[in-house]
Design a protein around this motif. Structure first.
Motif, PDB file in Angstrom:
ATOM      1  N   LEU A 103      -3.606  -2.223  14.569  1.00  0.00           N
ATOM      2  CA  LEU A 103      -4.546  -1.218  15.041  1.00  0.00           C
ATOM      3  C   LEU A 103      -5.475  -0.877  13.872  1.00  0.00           C
ATOM      4  O   LEU A 103      -5.010  -0.404  12.840  1.00  0.00           O
ATOM      5  N   PRO A 104      -6.784  -1.156  13.997  1.00  0.00           N
ATOM      6  CA  PRO A 104      -7.687  -0.883  12.867  1.00  0.00           C
ATOM      7  C   PRO A 104      -7.844   0.611  12.612  1.00  0.00           C
ATOM      8  O   PRO A 104      -7.636   1.429  13.493  1.00  0.00           O
ATOM      9  N   THR A 110       0.828  -1.213   0.000  1.00  0.00           N
ATOM     10  CA  THR A 110       0.000   0.000   0.000  1.00  0.00           C
ATOM     11  C   THR A 110       0.859   1.259   0.000  1.00  0.00           C
ATOM     12  O   THR A 110       0.363   2.350  -0.232  1.00  0.00           O
ATOM     13  N   GLY A 111       2.139   1.108   0.288  1.00  0.00           N
ATOM     14  CA  GLY A 111       3.073   2.207   0.155  1.00  0.00           C
ATOM     15  C   GLY A 111       3.281   3.040   1.399  1.00  0.00           C
ATOM     16  O   GLY A 111       2.807   2.730   2.490  1.00  0.00           O
ATOM     17  N   THR A 117       8.213  14.200   5.376  1.00  0.00           N
ATOM     18  CA  THR A 117       7.580  13.461   6.448  1.00  0.00           C
ATOM     19  C   THR A 117       6.940  12.252   5.790  1.00  0.00           C
ATOM     20  O   THR A 117       6.361  12.361   4.696  1.00  0.00           O
ATOM     21  N   LEU A 118       7.103  11.086   6.411  1.00  0.00           N
ATOM     22  CA  LEU A 118       6.661   9.832   5.809  1.00  0.00           C
ATOM     23  C   LEU A 118       5.774   9.067   6.777  1.00  0.00           C
ATOM     24  O   LEU A 118       6.010   9.085   7.993  1.00  0.00           O
ATOM     25  N   GLN A 119       4.768   8.374   6.234  1.00  0.00           N
ATOM     26  CA  GLN A 119       3.862   7.576   7.061  1.00  0.00           C
ATOM     27  C   GLN A 119       3.447   6.327   6.293  1.00  0.00           C
ATOM     28  O   GLN A 119       2.947   6.425   5.173  1.00  0.00           O
ATOM     29  N   PRO A 120       3.644   5.137   6.893  1.00  0.00           N
ATOM     30  CA  PRO A 120       3.148   3.919   6.243  1.00  0.00           C
ATOM     31  C   PRO A 120       1.629   3.993   6.096  1.00  0.00           C
ATOM     32  O   PRO A 120       0.940   4.471   6.997  1.00  0.00           O
ATOM     33  N   ILE A 121       1.112   3.529   4.971  1.00  0.00           N
ATOM     34  CA  ILE A 121      -0.314   3.635   4.706  1.00  0.00           C
ATOM     35  C   ILE A 121      -1.112   2.517   5.368  1.00  0.00           C
ATOM     36  O   ILE A 121      -2.169   2.752   5.920  1.00  0.00           O
ATOM     37  N   PRO A 143       1.232   0.026  10.348  1.00  0.00           N
ATOM     38  CA  PRO A 143       1.973  -1.221  10.547  1.00  0.00           C
ATOM     39  C   PRO A 143       3.317  -1.093  11.265  1.00  0.00           C
ATOM     40  O   PRO A 143       3.708  -1.999  11.967  1.00  0.00           O
ATOM     41  N   TRP A 144       4.023   0.024  11.103  1.00  0.00           N
ATOM     42  CA  TRP A 144       5.326   0.149  11.760  1.00  0.00           C
ATOM     43  C   TRP A 144       5.200   0.740  13.157  1.00  0.00           C
ATOM     44  O   TRP A 144       6.042   0.505  14.005  1.00  0.00           O
TER      45      TRP A 144
END
Length: 152
Positions: free
Chosen positions: A143-144, A103-104, A125-129, A137-138
């Motif tokens: 966590l839903p 999902t990137g 600034t980066l955020q796992p999708i 996930p990281w």
């Protein structure tokens, strides 16, 4: 893609186009080391602690990733250019894995450009999708999602 730029500000239009070409050539076309000098000044300052300062170092960073990850790519969702600054809201896909369902990583890149349209400085600034059952996930596995809005 959403583009916000004053068409009468030729500097901003050029800078936006250069950032879009940078993403396409360096990441999507995997031509980082041979084309990086077109887009970055030699003294390029990097504020992401994973990447060393300098255009050559950025070229090596993306060169390594694109050699290891054939599916690595970036999708630009929004781009804003004003004067010497370009802000891009992007999705980096398969930069750190080969999962076809990746999902990137959502990113906001900020570039300060020089008078020739090359990047002098960069912040991000980066955020796992994640996905509906694993929204971060990281940071907080399993966590839903708290909302259905998505990152883009």
């Amino acid at each position: 893609m959403i583009e916000l730029v004053d068409p009468n500000d030729s500097r901003a239009v050029r800078n936006k186009n250069n950032v879009l070409r940078f993403y396409d050539l360096v990441i999507n076309q995997k031509k980082s080391e041979e084309s990086i000098a077109t887009f970055m000044t030699p003294g390029y300052i990097q504020h992401n602690p994973l990447i060393a300062d300098g255009a050559e170092e950025l070229g090596k960073f993306f060169g390594q990733i694109t050699k290891e990850r054939a599916n690595a790519r970036v999708v630009v969702d929004k781009i804003i250019a004003v004067g010497d600054y370009v802000f891009a809201h992007v999705n980096f896909l398969n930069l750190f894995n080969d999962d076809p369902e990746d999902t990137g990583i959502a990113g906001v890149d900020i570039y300060k450009m020089d008078s020739d349209g090359r990047a002098l400085e960069h912040w991000d600034t980066l955020q796992p999708i994640g996905d509906p059952k694993n929204s971060a996930p990281w940071l907080a596995p399993n966590l839903p999602r708290a909302n259905p809005n998505g990152m883009f």
